[in-house]
Design an enzyme around this catalytic site. Sequence first.
Site, PDB file in Angstrom:
ATOM      1  N   ARG A  22      41.569 -16.880  74.930  1.00 17.33           N
ATOM      2  CA  ARG A  22      40.406 -16.607  74.505  1.00 17.33           C
ATOM      3  C   ARG A  22      40.049 -17.651  73.354  1.00 17.33           C
ATOM      4  O   ARG A  22      40.813 -17.184  72.483  1.00 17.33           O
ATOM      5  CB  ARG A  22      39.917 -15.424  73.663  1.00 17.33           C
ATOM      6  CG  ARG A  22      39.828 -13.596  74.952  1.00 17.33           C
ATOM      7  CD  ARG A  22      39.542 -13.035  73.918  1.00 17.33           C
ATOM      8  NE  ARG A  22      39.634 -10.951  75.116  1.00 17.33           N
ATOM      9  CZ  ARG A  22      39.832 -10.245  75.696  1.00 17.33           C
ATOM     10  NH1 ARG A  22      39.137  -9.486  74.582  1.00 17.33           N
ATOM     11  NH2 ARG A  22      40.241  -9.635  75.895  1.00 17.33           N
ATOM     12  N   SER A 113      36.256 -10.687  77.680  1.00 19.30           N
ATOM     13  CA  SER A 113      35.922  -8.772  77.649  1.00 19.30           C
ATOM     14  C   SER A 113      34.478  -8.550  76.862  1.00 19.30           C
ATOM     15  O   SER A 113      33.703  -9.223  77.453  1.00 19.30           O
ATOM     16  CB  SER A 113      37.254  -8.537  76.753  1.00 19.30           C
ATOM     17  OG  SER A 113      37.120  -7.084  76.814  1.00 19.30           O
ATOM     18  N   HIS A 114      34.560  -7.454  75.340  1.00 18.91           N
ATOM     19  CA  HIS A 114      33.513  -7.544  74.276  1.00 18.91           C
ATOM     20  C   HIS A 114      33.018  -8.336  73.595  1.00 18.91           C
ATOM     21  O   HIS A 114      32.865  -8.326  73.122  1.00 18.91           O
ATOM     22  CB  HIS A 114      34.331  -5.790  73.964  1.00 18.91           C
ATOM     23  CG  HIS A 114      35.622  -6.733  73.276  1.00 18.91           C
ATOM     24  ND1 HIS A 114      36.493  -6.935  72.925  1.00 18.91           N
ATOM     25  CD2 HIS A 114      35.639  -6.939  71.842  1.00 18.91           C
ATOM     26  CE1 HIS A 114      37.340  -7.109  73.051  1.00 18.91           C
ATOM     27  NE2 HIS A 114      36.533  -7.502  71.040  1.00 18.91           N
ATOM     28  N   LYS A 126      42.661 -14.916  81.830  1.00 19.51           N
ATOM     29  CA  LYS A 126      43.532 -13.384  81.869  1.00 19.51           C
ATOM     30  C   LYS A 126      44.730 -13.735  83.151  1.00 19.51           C
ATOM     31  O   LYS A 126      43.849 -14.013  84.310  1.00 19.51           O
ATOM     32  CB  LYS A 126      42.976 -12.242  81.868  1.00 19.51           C
ATOM     33  CG  LYS A 126      41.908 -11.837  80.583  1.00 19.51           C
ATOM     34  CD  LYS A 126      41.483 -10.222  80.681  1.00 19.51           C
ATOM     35  CE  LYS A 126      40.815  -9.957  81.050  1.00 19.51           C
ATOM     36  NZ  LYS A 126      40.744  -8.592  81.473  1.00 19.51           N
ATOM     37  N   ASP A 278      32.196  -2.278  79.068  1.00 15.98           N
ATOM     38  CA  ASP A 278      32.058  -4.014  77.450  1.00 15.98           C
ATOM     39  C   ASP A 278      31.423  -5.138  78.852  1.00 15.98           C
ATOM     40  O   ASP A 278      31.071  -4.716  80.445  1.00 15.98           O
ATOM     41  CB  ASP A 278      33.006  -3.928  77.199  1.00 15.98           C
ATOM     42  CG  ASP A 278      34.851  -4.151  77.896  1.00 15.98           C
ATOM     43  OD1 ASP A 278      34.621  -4.223  79.427  1.00 15.98           O
ATOM     44  OD2 ASP A 278      34.759  -4.683  77.758  1.00 15.98           O
ATOM     45  N   ASP A 280      33.684  -7.330  80.282  1.00 18.12           N
ATOM     46  CA  ASP A 280      33.856  -7.304  81.809  1.00 18.12           C
ATOM     47  C   ASP A 280      34.700  -5.549  82.954  1.00 18.12           C
ATOM     48  O   ASP A 280      35.305  -5.238  83.600  1.00 18.12           O
ATOM     49  CB  ASP A 280      35.848  -8.114  81.400  1.00 18.12           C
ATOM     50  CG  ASP A 280      36.536  -7.555  80.522  1.00 18.12           C
ATOM     51  OD1 ASP A 280      36.079  -6.528  79.410  1.00 18.12           O
ATOM     52  OD2 ASP A 280      37.568  -7.434  80.612  1.00 18.12           O
ATOM     53  N   ASP A 282      36.473  -2.729  81.595  1.00 20.37           N
ATOM     54  CA  ASP A 282      37.439  -2.176  81.768  1.00 20.37           C
ATOM     55  C   ASP A 282      37.260  -1.038  80.181  1.00 20.37           C
ATOM     56  O   ASP A 282      38.129   0.210  80.304  1.00 20.37           O
ATOM     57  CB  ASP A 282      38.978  -2.944  81.029  1.00 20.37           C
ATOM     58  CG  ASP A 282      38.664  -4.124  79.950  1.00 20.37           C
ATOM     59  OD1 ASP A 282      37.558  -3.726  79.589  1.00 20.37           O
ATOM     60  OD2 ASP A 282      39.541  -4.559  79.942  1.00 20.37           O
ATOM     61  N   ARG A 283      35.923  -1.175  79.201  1.00 19.47           N
ATOM     62  CA  ARG A 283      36.105  -0.137  78.154  1.00 19.47           C
ATOM     63  C   ARG A 283      35.017   1.332  78.683  1.00 19.47           C
ATOM     64  O   ARG A 283      33.644   0.542  79.662  1.00 19.47           O
ATOM     65  CB  ARG A 283      35.453  -0.845  77.089  1.00 19.47           C
ATOM     66  CG  ARG A 283      37.054  -1.701  76.272  1.00 19.47           C
ATOM     67  CD  ARG A 283      36.367  -2.987  74.919  1.00 19.47           C
ATOM     68  NE  ARG A 283      37.403  -2.781  75.128  1.00 19.47           N
ATOM     69  CZ  ARG A 283      37.892  -3.328  73.264  1.00 19.47           C
ATOM     70  NH1 ARG A 283      36.901  -3.177  72.318  1.00 19.47           N
ATOM     71  NH2 ARG A 283      39.066  -4.530  72.939  1.00 19.47           N
ATOM     72  N   THR A 345      49.591  -1.683  70.743  1.00 20.78           N
ATOM     73  CA  THR A 345      47.896  -2.193  70.786  1.00 20.78           C
ATOM     74  C   THR A 345      48.655  -3.305  71.880  1.00 20.78           C
ATOM     75  O   THR A 345      48.831  -4.352  71.884  1.00 20.78           O
ATOM     76  CB  THR A 345      47.186  -2.414  69.696  1.00 20.78           C
ATOM     77  OG1 THR A 345      46.958  -1.634  68.635  1.00 20.78           O
ATOM     78  CG2 THR A 345      46.394  -2.818  70.669  1.00 20.78           C
ATOM     79  N   GLU A 364      43.335   4.053  75.095  1.00 22.26           N
ATOM     80  CA  GLU A 364      43.419   3.530  73.608  1.00 22.26           C
ATOM     81  C   GLU A 364      42.340   3.775  72.570  1.00 22.26           C
ATOM     82  O   GLU A 364      41.101   3.926  73.688  1.00 22.26           O
ATOM     83  CB  GLU A 364      43.821   2.013  73.198  1.00 22.26           C
ATOM     84  CG  GLU A 364      45.014   1.503  74.378  1.00 22.26           C
ATOM     85  CD  GLU A 364      44.703   0.147  74.934  1.00 22.26           C
ATOM     86  OE1 GLU A 364      45.840  -0.452  73.005  1.00 22.26           O
ATOM     87  OE2 GLU A 364      43.956  -0.418  75.301  1.00 22.26           O
ATOM     88  N   LYS A 377      42.414  -0.475  81.682  1.00 25.84           N
ATOM     89  CA  LYS A 377      41.940   0.801  81.488  1.00 25.84           C
ATOM     90  C   LYS A 377      40.487   0.355  82.605  1.00 25.84           C
ATOM     91  O   LYS A 377      40.068  -1.298  83.138  1.00 25.84           O
ATOM     92  CB  LYS A 377      41.890   0.423  79.831  1.00 25.84           C
ATOM     93  CG  LYS A 377      40.974  -1.091  78.827  1.00 25.84           C
ATOM     94  CD  LYS A 377      41.077  -0.693  78.319  1.00 25.84           C
ATOM     95  CE  LYS A 377      40.700  -1.892  77.691  1.00 25.84           C
ATOM     96  NZ  LYS A 377      41.336  -2.859  77.590  1.00 25.84           N
TER      97      LYS A 377
HETATM   98  C1  G16 Z   1      42.183  -5.845  74.857  1.00 24.76           C
HETATM   99  C2  G16 Z   1      43.467  -4.872  75.211  1.00 24.76           C
HETATM  100  C3  G16 Z   1      44.086  -3.563  74.266  1.00 24.76           C
HETATM  101  C4  G16 Z   1      43.326  -3.962  73.307  1.00 24.76           C
HETATM  102  C5  G16 Z   1      41.819  -4.444  72.562  1.00 24.76           C
HETATM  103  C6  G16 Z   1      41.848  -4.254  71.204  1.00 24.76           C
HETATM  104  O1  G16 Z   1      40.699  -4.506  75.289  1.00 24.76           O
HETATM  105  O2  G16 Z   1      43.233  -4.845  76.486  1.00 24.76           O
HETATM  106  O3  G16 Z   1      44.906  -3.093  75.266  1.00 24.76           O
HETATM  107  O4  G16 Z   1      43.210  -2.573  72.086  1.00 24.76           O
HETATM  108  O5  G16 Z   1      41.604  -5.707  73.194  1.00 24.76           O
HETATM  109  O6  G16 Z   1      43.161  -4.854  70.492  1.00 24.76           O
HETATM  110  P1  G16 Z   1      42.703  -5.197  69.727  1.00 24.76           P
HETATM  111  O7  G16 Z   1      42.892  -4.677  68.177  1.00 24.76           O
HETATM  112  O8  G16 Z   1      44.165  -6.515  69.363  1.00 24.76           O
HETATM  113  O9  G16 Z   1      41.271  -7.084  69.088  1.00 24.76           O
HETATM  114  P2  G16 Z   1      39.722  -5.262  76.343  1.00 24.76           P
HETATM  115  O10 G16 Z   1      38.887  -4.524  76.261  1.00 24.76           O
HETATM  116  O11 G16 Z   1      39.450  -6.863  74.815  1.00 24.76           O
HETATM  117  O12 G16 Z   1      40.299  -6.307  77.051  1.00 24.76           O
END
Ligand code: G16
Length: 544
Positions: A22, A113-114, A126, A278, A280, A282-283, A345, A364, A377
């Site tokens: 990212r 992602s978010h 990814k 979010d 993409d 997955d959240r 994580t 998570e 997720k």
């Molecule tokens: C990603 C990972 C998750 C993780 C999250 C937060 O989510 O896939 O497993 O819990 O980041 O990570 P960090 O605390 O290191 O910022 P996503 O939705 O951003 O792909």
Amino acid sequence: MKIDNVTTTPFDDQRPGTSGLRKKVSRFTQPHYLENFIQSILSVVEPRAGATLVLGGDGRYHNAEAIQVILRMAAANGIGRVLVGRDGILSTPAASCVIRKHGAAGGIILSASHNPGGPQGDFGVKFNTANGGPAPETVTETIYRHSREIREYRIAAHGDIPLGRTGRHTLGTMSVEVIDPVADYAELMERLFDFDRIHALFNSDAFRMRFDALHAVTGPYAHAILERRLGAPPGTVVHGTPLPDFGGGHPDPNLVYAHELVDALYAADAPDFGAASDGDGDRNMILGRHCFVTPSDSLAVLAANAHLVPGYRLGLRGVARSMPTSRAVDRVAAAQGIDCYETPTGWKFFGSLLDAGRVTLCGEESFGTGSDHVREKDGLWAVLFWLNLLALKRQPVAALLREHWRTFGRDYYTRHDYEGIDSAAAHAMIDTLREGLGSLPGRRVGARNTVYADDFAYTDPVDGSVSTGQGIRIVFDDDARIVFRLSGTGTEGATLRVYLERFEPDPERHDLDPQAALADLIAAANELAAIERHTGRTAPDVIT
Ligand code: G16
């Protein structure tokens, strides 16, 4: 087909983080930056000649251009077929589903992602392997090493492929199939959940829902599944058109960034159920009328009730949660006599447990929940799971949650994020904590004694791989816990996450505001880590 071998020089910052590479859009759009990373993926993974690759993204700024580059590079690197979502759209869980269903060698998902999008925002890449899940660290580290040595990449000289309609095209000897991004995923959801019952719930006057897609990728999925298949009234899904800049918003479904949804669910005429996903897809965030379900509690509730849902009626093999996630699901697992795994994580750590059949559900604290149906997720899956439970129980979300706490006790939980802090200061703070770990057991902090402190390390029970330095855990004599970790997904400075929790067995004391219930622990965290002294911050930016 003419293939160009383009001479390039390595970039030194292409190490994937918690979830892929990212960076700011401005970094990704530098000449050769995307191409170098894609070539590193294709060179390391070396899919067999003629293999299938899945490709799509969350529709953010630069998605469309990057997809055309990747198609040309895939053709030049011997890929036989690419399944690409219409308009370049595929949510992360849908991509996982498509990889598995069509026996692809892997998939490339374009998303940060978010993180916010737009020209000033973030972009990301990814790589998922043939099981549909994020590439494990062994693979991402090899990709990173390759990116440090790359001298050349291969790309076909070819025009853009039209992606606006489903259908088949050729790019040299490679076939490009533009697929409906929703179809395979919707079919899978229909097999897992009782769509008839959910349909009946939406048709009863007593139930109203609001789903906020935050102008991100789940819009098309939610319109198709919730409104068109399950009969939710039009207007149930809001902000359902994916926009390159997410409408200027922050596509992160939490109490701060999805405040419009939160306000609606706490209003006098609030709907019964609210959810958001979010960038993409997955959240997920789950809300009831005047009620917020923490992701940790959501995982525990789903685990406790899974046998009621068609796809999980045989019960769970086991469950897993990331270390900073609250221990609410552990209590459910203990009651059911099944294993509960504690992983670092990152969704990638669940992959081997899911593949080995050791766990069925995982989750998570960072608004991620999922199961063995895919290897990511899955935001909408969690929403449908909740809808299935609500359709069966015909209870308000708050009542269901209260009943859960009465049975298992309540794990009061909160996460405090300090965003964009100076990276050196953040690392110095964590280093100081780490160096002091040995002196913590026995130390009195506020009204508690510290009994245990470590820097979390994990040995994967399936493949034996070891991951160290995964977060500072401090446990007290009443089993209350503080965890300190630096985020692995930010693109600016460092983000400090402080995770706080304590168990409350007494139903008479299940009604407290979590910030009040955890106030002494929050003070203890500041005392132990000297957050203000190290970072200059007196309060977190985001509290969830
Ligand atoms: C990603 C990972 C998750 C993780 C999250 C937060 O989510 O896939 O497993 O819990 O980041 O990570 P960090 O605390 O290191 O910022 P996503 O939705 O951003 O792909």
